[in-house]
Design a protein around this motif. Structure first.
Motif, PDB file in Angstrom:
ATOM      1  N   LYS A 125      47.073  36.721  47.064  1.00 46.54           N
ATOM      2  CA  LYS A 125      46.371  36.883  47.645  1.00 46.54           C
ATOM      3  C   LYS A 125      46.866  36.173  49.609  1.00 46.54           C
ATOM      4  N   LYS A 126      48.166  35.518  49.210  1.00 49.97           N
ATOM      5  CA  LYS A 126      48.580  35.219  51.307  1.00 49.97           C
ATOM      6  C   LYS A 126      49.827  36.163  50.835  1.00 49.97           C
ATOM      7  N   ARG A 132      45.614  40.484  50.720  1.00 50.02           N
ATOM      8  CA  ARG A 132      44.620  39.559  51.145  1.00 50.02           C
ATOM      9  C   ARG A 132      43.118  41.346  51.458  1.00 50.02           C
ATOM     10  N   ALA A 136      40.061  40.387  48.875  1.00 49.30           N
ATOM     11  CA  ALA A 136      39.223  39.885  49.953  1.00 49.30           C
ATOM     12  C   ALA A 136      38.182  38.763  48.748  1.00 49.30           C
TER      13      ALA A 136
ATOM     14  N   ARG B  52      48.847  41.039  59.402  1.00 48.17           N
ATOM     15  CA  ARG B  52      49.605  39.289  59.005  1.00 48.17           C
ATOM     16  C   ARG B  52      50.536  39.152  58.606  1.00 48.17           C
ATOM     17  N   TYR B  53      50.523  40.875  57.075  1.00 46.68           N
ATOM     18  CA  TYR B  53      51.811  40.479  56.460  1.00 46.68           C
ATOM     19  C   TYR B  53      53.034  40.907  57.302  1.00 46.68           C
TER      20      TYR B  53
END
Lengths: 532, 326
Positions: A125-126, A132, A136, B52-53
């Motif tokens: 998940k991170k 993500r 989600a 984000r990645y």
């Protein structure tokens, strides 16, 4: 009477025993223990951890060291791997996995539901490139006992059932990864999993050596003693290696596509196209929708009529491709719909549409000048670019191709958006919410992230269909939504899906069972064996 | 002589430090001119990413900082003799270079050594009988070897020697997974070395042959050689004792240049034969925008060039006493 009955019983027992013996015999013939397999890995991956990257060589390698909760059959139906059985609640918000007992990591630790919880919540998940997005709605993984893992979702996420294999979602050891940044863990380059092969050694630039996991949970497997990932950077050298028998297996397209038929014709080599449904690669020609020229639907349709996909597949891809009818590959039978607007090859029609749109041929016969960027990291895409350029020239469009390397290309398309036409191959993945939505959804226009919605296409109706398909838990209704999507995508045409790409594995015929499951070279290889 | 040599070395060392610092800065700035960075590559290869990645990775590698800060950090770590961390290979650059150094040196010494000796012998032979059949044959072959693309020559050798004759392995540096004793291992490496070293040696030998021939012809026509002949020395003595020593100077110069460039210049051969050398590492680092690694290799190469130049200068004074150190 009694004696007859007993004779019958005895006879039945003998027959059953014989049947059992035959079964054992055939199981024995199915896999031969021993031997070494030389497997081509291209290009050399940065690490071997599929939980952190979905790069092709990482997918190929990580699945030999790890297991997923599930595996998939050739039709992509889930089959047990680390999960022996599973149950999905009718509202698709709870998935309960019963884990196999007695599974151990390579370092001897037991695999339990705590590892599943950790892997999903703290790593996938991170840090997974699409973790993500795909997970989600995953709120929590509950572990009522060491052999039960319950996924709790805030909204239905039906597509999750199709991404739980070893390459996409490998189960990691909590005791190795816990308490630190997983991206810096040394186990990324020296994996410790539950998989059929143990990592031994990585000589950078040369090979990765894996040996049989003697304590693999599937008793008697794997069949191979050694698995060597060979790093052979030159395509011609790979062809020679396959030809000489030095290399056993490589894919997708391990040698120049023009050389493929010759290798396939050799007595000891075979071309295998099965095992790529999970990838379902497509070739797309994408418009930059920010460009005023492409705001006119007539122009987009004209380009679709200008290109001959059948000839394209034959001439450039030597048959390793077939014309596509829409954005979803027809290999994904669960979602594919043939009833969409079609744009047959009709250069006259293309010219008429361009005339209507106000792009008349000039004195030099040219209507407009465009730039065309073909993904530079694969020779086949560059040849494809040349083909498309020639086809466009026929209808009076002068497209110029840029020469650039991969990082420059990624920057140009997905960060700077300085392009007009973009030609590239992309995977549908097993579920269009994961693999296709990303190119059409306005919320996925993300500056700086490759293979997101690079065309900049945004349409509220499209968003509505895609968002409904994300959470629809009834397979029938969901299929309807995807039908609607395909029709709308082909009406709007921000992307022209040109070809379905049929990836090819080249392998030595002594290698057996490689394409028995649905995952081909991305499978664990627990069942693969070599004949003497 | 001694104090002069000492002063000379100190002076050259001081020059070298400044040169290396300039090279590092220039390389750093030049490499940052290229569009795209390692994160673009990693995210592109992954085939999927969200914002984000990408941002997380840039932060992890320190690529979110302004260029000036990145340069400062790089030079600071260089000052502490730390070449930094390879983004792509996830290990220290120095360690990576060390891993690749011995295969590179092996290939370099084998091919340049063969080429130098072969070129010397062929060049002298050709010059002794200029315009003879032997000279013409040698010259034509040298021209061919020089003009043939390395990758083609390498592939043809593989097709002939490996595929048709089945004599030598096509690629790699040793047989994987075979537990061998040291002697067997050395022989195994030798078997793997022959094809790449021959490919590379043929190319360089052509240069040396042409150079040696021209240089010898020039020297053989000079007055002191005629004098030597006149005073009754044997032809052999004149050739090897008088002419060769002078004629070899240009060869040494070229050898110096090639030793410096071979560290990264054997890319083609390394790729074709899957030889785990530094050239391939550098070549791949360019396309992967692995800036730290590339900078490390370039720095390493520039140090080598400086050292080799120094060695060549010292060698000149040994070969020709008229040349003095300054």
């Amino acid at each position: 009477m009694r004696s007859l009955k007993s004779v019958c019983t005895t006879l039945a027992m003998v027959l059953m025993a014989a049947a059992a013996l035959i079964a054992i015999g055939s199981a024995g013939a199915q896999g031969r223990r021993g031997g070494t397999l030389n497997f081509i890995l291209k290009p050399e991956p940065p690490h071997l951890q599929g939980a952190l990257s979905t790069a092709d060589p990482i997918w190929q390698a990580t699945s030999k060291f790890h297991n997923g909760l599930l595996n998939y059959d050739p039709n992509l139906n889930p089959v047990p791997e680390l999960a022996e059985s599973w149950q999905v609640s009718p509202d698709n918000r709870t998935m309960t996995f019963k884990l196999r007992r007695g599974v151990k990591f390579h370092d001897g630790h037991d695999f339990t539901s705590a590892d599943v919880k950790f892997t999903m919540e703290e790593v996938i998940k991170k840090y997974h490139p699409r973790g993500r997005t795909v997970f989600a709605k995953l709120e929590e993984v509950q572990t009522p006992d060491p052999y039960t893992a319950t996924f709790k979702f805030s909204a239905p996420s039906p597509y999750v059932m199709f991404v739980l294999n070893a390459s996409e979602t490998p189960m990691l050891p909590k005791h190795v990864y816990g308490g630190s940044d997983p991206r810096n863990n040394p186990a990324n380059s020296a994996p410790i999993g539950t998989g059929p092969f143990r990592f031994m050694k990585w000589e950078k630039g040369q090979f990765i050596l894996a040996e049989r996991n003697e304590k693999y949970w599937d008793a008697g497997k794997p069949y191979l003693d050694k698995l060597i990932f060979r790093i052979v950077p030159d395509a011609s050298a790979r062809a020679v290696g396959l030809e000489s028998g030095d290399l056993d297996v490589g894919g997708p397209w391990p040698v120049p596509i023009a050389d493929q038929a010759r290798l396939g014709g050799l007595a000891h080599l075979a071309l295998e196209t099965r095992g790529y449904t999970m990838v379902s690669a497509m070739l797309y020609l994408e418009f930059n929708m920010r460009d005023p020229i492409f705001k006119d639907l007539k122009v987009r349709r004209a380009l679709a009529h200008a290109i001959n996909p059948a000839q394209f597949a034959a001439v450039v891809w030597f048959g390793s491709a077939a014309p596509a009818t829409g954005p979803i590959s027809d290999k994904l039978t669960r979602f594919y719909s043939p009833s969409v607007p079609r744009y047959e090859y009709a250069p006259k029609k293309a010219e008429a549409l361009l005339d209507e749109a106000g792009f008349k041929r000039g004195a030099d016969g040219v209507r407009m000048r465009l730039s065309l960027d073909a993904a530079p990291y694969d020779e086949n895409y560059l040849r494809s670019g040349e083909f498309v350029r020639e086809q466009l020239r026929q209808v009076g469009i002068d497209a110029s191709m840029r020469s650039q390397d991969a990082p420059t290309y990624f920057r140009r398309i997905w960060t700077a958006n300085e392009f007009q036409l973009n030609l590239y191959g992309i995977s549908n993945t097993p579920d269009p919410t994961i693999g296709v939505q990303r190119l059409y959804w306005s919320k996925n226009i993300i500056s700086g992230a490759p293979f997101t919605n690079g065309s900049g296409y945004a349409n509220p109706q499209m968003d509505r269909i895609l968002e409904a398909a994300q959470v629809e838990s009834d397979p029938q209704k969901r299929k309807k939504l995807w039908d609607e999507f395909q029709q709308f995508a082909m009406t709007e045409l921000p992307i022209i899906p040109l070809l379905r790409l049929d990836m090819v594995t080249i392998m030595n015929k002594r290698v057996k069972n490689l394409a028995a499951g649905g995952l081909g070279i991305y499978d664990t290889f627990a069942d693969v064996y070599v004949e003497r | 002589m001694r104090p002069r040599l000492g002063r000379f070395l100190v002076w050259r060392l001081a020059q070298a430090v400044v040169t290396v610092a300039c090279i590092a800065t220039l390389n750093f700035l030049l490499l940052h001119l290229a569009p795209g960075d390692v994160v673009d590559v990693l995210a592109g290869e992954a085939g999927a990413a969200d914002a984000r990645y990408v941002a997380d990775l840039r932060e992890k590698f320190g690529l979110d900082q302004p260029i000036a800060v990145q340069l400062g950090r790089y030079l600071w770590s260089l000052g502490r003799l730390d070449l930094g961390h390879s983004f792509r290979h996830e290990m220290p650059v120095f360690q990576l270079i060390l891993q690749r150094l011995s295969p590179t040196l092996l290939l370099m010494v084998a091919s340049l050594g063969t080429a130098f000796v072969g070129g010397l012998v062929l060049g002298v032979t050709a010059s002794r009988r200029a315009r003879s059949l032997a000279d013409n044959v040698i010259s034509v072959l040298a021209l061919l070897a020089y003009a043939t693309p390395l990758f083609w020559l390498g592939l043809m050798l593989i097709v002939l020697v490996t595929l048709k004759l089945g004599l030598l392995p096509a690629g790699g540096m040793y047989t994987i997974g075979a537990n061998q004793n040291p002697v067997a291992y050395a022989l195994d490496v030798l078997r793997h070395l022959i094809l790449p070293a021959t490919t590379l040696a043929l190319f360089y030998m052509a240069t040396y042959t042409r150079l040696m021939r021209a240089s010898m012809l020039e020297v053989l026509g000079s007055d002191y050689v005629r004098t030597a002949h006149a005073k009754g020395l044997s032809a052999r003595r004149v050739l090897y004792g008088h002419a060769l020593r002078n004629a070899i100077l240009p060869m040494v110069t070229v050898l110096g240049v090639q030793v410096g460039s071979l560290l990264g210049g054997a890319v083609v051969v390394e790729v074709v034969f899957a030889w785990p050398g530094l050239g391939r590492l550098a070549f791949e680092a360019i396309f992967q925008r692995d800036i730290n690694l590339l900078l490390g290799i370039l720095l390493f190469s520039s140090c080598l060039v400086i050292v080799v130049n120094l060695a060549v200068d010292l060698l000149y004074t040994r070969l020709d006493p008229r040349i003095a150190l300054e």
